[in-house]
Design an enzyme around this catalytic site. Structure first.
Site, PDB file in Angstrom:
ATOM      1  N   ARG A   1       0.852  -1.199   0.000  1.00 54.29           N
ATOM      2  CA  ARG A   1       0.000   0.000   0.000  1.00 54.29           C
ATOM      3  C   ARG A   1       0.886   1.246   0.000  1.00 54.29           C
ATOM      4  O   ARG A   1       0.623   2.224  -0.684  1.00 54.29           O
ATOM      5  CB  ARG A   1      -0.957   0.004   1.195  1.00 54.29           C
ATOM      6  CG  ARG A   1      -1.846   1.226   1.171  1.00 54.29           C
ATOM      7  CD  ARG A   1      -3.005   1.307   2.171  1.00 54.29           C
ATOM      8  NE  ARG A   1      -3.158   0.243   3.106  1.00 54.29           N
ATOM      9  CZ  ARG A   1      -2.550   0.196   4.319  1.00 54.29           C
ATOM     10  NH1 ARG A   1      -1.752   1.163   4.707  1.00 54.29           N
ATOM     11  NH2 ARG A   1      -2.768  -0.817   5.113  1.00 54.29           N
TER      12      ARG A   1
ATOM     13  N   TYR B   1     -14.750  19.315 -13.994  1.00 53.43           N
ATOM     14  CA  TYR B   1     -15.276  17.977 -14.274  1.00 53.43           C
ATOM     15  C   TYR B   1     -16.450  17.666 -13.330  1.00 53.43           C
ATOM     16  O   TYR B   1     -16.371  17.934 -12.124  1.00 53.43           O
ATOM     17  CB  TYR B   1     -14.120  16.990 -14.066  1.00 53.43           C
ATOM     18  CG  TYR B   1     -14.482  15.542 -14.208  1.00 53.43           C
ATOM     19  CD1 TYR B   1     -14.758  14.994 -15.456  1.00 53.43           C
ATOM     20  CD2 TYR B   1     -14.540  14.712 -13.094  1.00 53.43           C
ATOM     21  CE1 TYR B   1     -15.076  13.663 -15.578  1.00 53.43           C
ATOM     22  CE2 TYR B   1     -14.862  13.376 -13.212  1.00 53.43           C
ATOM     23  CZ  TYR B   1     -15.128  12.852 -14.456  1.00 53.43           C
ATOM     24  OH  TYR B   1     -15.449  11.533 -14.586  1.00 53.43           O
TER      25      TYR B   1
ATOM     26  N   ASP C   1      -6.088  20.918 -12.556  1.00 49.89           N
ATOM     27  CA  ASP C   1      -6.444  19.670 -13.232  1.00 49.89           C
ATOM     28  C   ASP C   1      -5.944  19.815 -14.674  1.00 49.89           C
ATOM     29  O   ASP C   1      -6.511  20.575 -15.464  1.00 49.89           O
ATOM     30  CB  ASP C   1      -7.964  19.461 -13.178  1.00 49.89           C
ATOM     31  CG  ASP C   1      -8.395  18.131 -13.811  1.00 49.89           C
ATOM     32  OD1 ASP C   1      -7.664  17.615 -14.679  1.00 49.89           O
ATOM     33  OD2 ASP C   1      -9.479  17.631 -13.446  1.00 49.89           O
TER      34      ASP C   1
ATOM     35  N   LYS D   1      -7.039   9.188 -19.038  1.00 50.11           N
ATOM     36  CA  LYS D   1      -7.277   9.897 -20.286  1.00 50.11           C
ATOM     37  C   LYS D   1      -6.006   9.913 -21.141  1.00 50.11           C
ATOM     38  O   LYS D   1      -5.525   8.883 -21.522  1.00 50.11           O
ATOM     39  CB  LYS D   1      -7.816  11.298 -19.974  1.00 50.11           C
ATOM     40  CG  LYS D   1      -8.917  11.310 -18.884  1.00 50.11           C
ATOM     41  CD  LYS D   1     -10.174  10.606 -19.293  1.00 50.11           C
ATOM     42  CE  LYS D   1     -11.165  10.398 -18.148  1.00 50.11           C
ATOM     43  NZ  LYS D   1     -11.506  11.551 -17.366  1.00 50.11           N
TER      44      LYS D   1
END
Ligand SMILES: *Cc1c(COP(=O)(O)O)cnc(C)c1O
Length: 389
Positions: free
Chosen positions: A56, A108, A180, A205
Site C-alpha cells: 500500500r 469535471y 487539473d 485519459k
C-alpha cells in the site's frame, strides 16, 4: 556497472517520456519495468529492508510511473492513485473542517459531485466561480481559503483560465493553486511554469491514452507537502494496482507521438465543423473564433483533440450520435480511438439541471474526443452523422 538513466539529466520531453523513472530490472536486466505483483516484501532482518515493507505504501511499478509523470510535468514528487477522483479526494485530505476552497464552476462533473455531495459533509467549504475572469477568483478569497482549484481547458465547454493570474491570487492569500491538467496533458501545458503548486491528472485519459485502465496522479514540488500527501496515500490507501500503473507507464512512453496527432485531427475537425455548422456552434480553443484563443495560445503549446458542438436540441444531438460509425458513443476521452458523447446525460448528469443550464451545458451539446485515426475517415464519419455535405 549497471547503466541507469539519470532523471535529473536535462533532456527533451520525448526522452523523459520514454526513460524517466525507469531502471533496468536488477535480476535479469529486463528493459521494461516489471509488474510487481506483490503485497509484501521479504525483510533481511528486523528493521532491515530494501525500502519496501508493504505494497500500500510503495510498489516499484507504481514508483516508476510516479517518477515518470513527475518528470513530464517537471515536478519533484509524483503520487499515483486508483482513479482521478481517488487522487482528488486524497489531495483534499490535506485540509481540515472549516477550510475553504475557491473552485472553477465548470470543473469535471465528478469533481463537483465529490465536493458538493461528499466533502461538504465533512465541513470543507467551496465557492464556485467563473475562473475565466481572475477577478472572480480574487473576490471569492476569504481568510479561510486554503486552495484555488482550476481546470483548464474545462470539460466540456473548453473554457480557459489564466494560470499565472490564478497562482498570483492564490499565493497572495497563502493558498495553494491546484490545476487539473487532464485535458491538455503535460505535452501541451506545464502548469508549474505558471506557478501551480499541485498538478493533477486523470491518467485514465491522455496519459494512458489507450482506454484500458482508470487512474489518477498528483505531482508537486514542495517537500513538506509531498510528505503529507505520501502519508495520506498510505493512510487512506486509494492506490492503483501494479498492472494499472504499468499500463499507464506504457502509455506515457508515446504521449509525445499521440498528442500532436490528436491536435492535428482536432484542428482539422474543428475547422471543418465550423465551416459547415457556423463557428459560433463549435467550441475549440484552437479556433481563432474561441473567445480565449489568445490566452490558450499563450499558455498551451497545442490544443488537443477535444471539441464541443452546440446543436439545437437533444433530439438533434441523439440523431448525430446515432449515425456515427467510427466515433463511438461513450464517456471518457483521450484514447487513441475517437469518442462522441452527450455531456448533459452522460459525464455531467450529476450536475443538477438548473446548474447545467446556468453553466451553458445545454441539452443539445455534444462532445468529441478526436482520436488518432486517419482524419479523412473521421471527417467522412462526421459528414454522414451530420449529413451536412
Ligand atoms: C475523467 C476526469 C477526471 C476524473 O478521473 P477518473 O480517473 O475518471 O476518476 C477528472 N478530471 C477530468 C478533467 C477528467 O476528464
Amino acid at each position: 556497472m549497471t547503466r541507469v538513466f539519470d532523471d535529473d539529466l536535462d533532456v527533451g520531453f520525448a526522452t523523459r517520456a520514454i526513460h524517466a523513472g525507469q531502471r533496468p530490472e536488477p535480476l535479469a536486466g529486463a528493459i521494461m519495468t516489471p509488474v510487481y505483483l506483490t503485497s509484501t516484501y521479504v525483510q533481511e532482518g528486523l528493521g532491515q529492508n530494501k525500502g519496501y515493507e508493504y505494497a500500500r505504501g510503495k510498489n516499484p511499478t507504481r514508483e516508476a510511473l510516479e517518477r515518470n509523470v513527475a518528470a513530464l510535468e517537471r515536478g519533484r514528487h509524483g503520487f499515483a492513485f486508483s482513479s482521478g477522483m481517488g487522487c482528488l479526494d486524497s489531495i483534499m485530505k490535506l485540509f481540515r473542517s472549516g477550510d475553504h476552497v475557491v473552485c472553477g464552476e465548470n470543473v469535471y462533473g465528478g469533481s463537483f459531485r465529490l465536493f458538493d455531495r461528499l466533502l461538504q459533509n465533512f465541513g470543507l467549504r467551496f465557492s464556485y466561480v467563473d475562473t475565466r475572469d481572475p477577478q472572480r477568483i480574487a473576490d471569492a478569497m476569504t481568510p479561510a481559503t486554503r486552495m484555488v482549484f482550476v481546470e483548464t481547458p474545462t470539460n466540456p465547454l473548453m473554457r480557459i483560465t489564466d494560470l499565472r493570474a490564478s497562482a498570483e491570487i492564490a499565493h497572495r492569500a497563502n493558498a495553494l493553486l491546484l490545476v487539473d491538467n487532464t485535458f491538455a496533458s503535460p505535452f501541451f501545458q506545464q502548469p508549474f511554469d505558471f506557478g501551480a503548486d499541485i498538478v493533477y491528472h486523470s491518467t485514465t485519459k491522455y496519459l494512458n491514452g489507450h482506454s484500458d485502465m482508470v487512474g489518477g496522479i498528483a505531482v508537486l514540488n514542495d517537500d513538506d507537502l509531498a510528505t503529507r500527501l505520501q502519508f495520506i496515500l498510505n493512510s487512506a490507501g486509494a492506490v492503483p494496482g501494479p498492472f494499472d500503473a504499468w499500463l499507464a507507464l506504457r502509455g506515457t512512453k508515446t504521449l509525445h507521438l499521440r498528442m500532436p496527432r490528436h491536435d492535428e485531427n482536432g484542428r482539422a475537425i474543428a475547422a471543418w465543423l465550423a465551416e459547415r455548422l457556423g463557428e459560433e456552434r463549435v467550441i475549440y480553443p484552437g479556433l481563432p473564433s474561441h473567445p480565449q484563443h489568445e490566452l490558450a495560445k499563450a499558455q498551451m503549446s497545442g490544443f488537443g483533440g477535444m471539441i464541443s458542438v452546440e446543436l439545437d436540441t437533444k433530439e438533434r444531438a441523439a440523431e448525430v450520435l446515432g449515425r456515427c460509425r467510427v466515433f463511438s458513443l461513450a464517456e471518457s476521452l483521450g484514447g487513441v480511438e475517437s469518442l462522441i458523447s452527450h455531456p448533459a446525460s452522460m459525464t455531467h448528469a450529476s450536475v443538477p439541471f438548473e446548474h447545467r443550464q446556468q453553466l451553458g451545458i445545454s441539452e443539445g451539446l455534444i462532445r468529441l474526443s478526436c482520436g488518432v485515426e486517419d482524419v479523412g475517415d473521421l471527417l467522412s464519419d462526421l459528414e454522414h452523422a451530420f449529413h451536412v455535405v
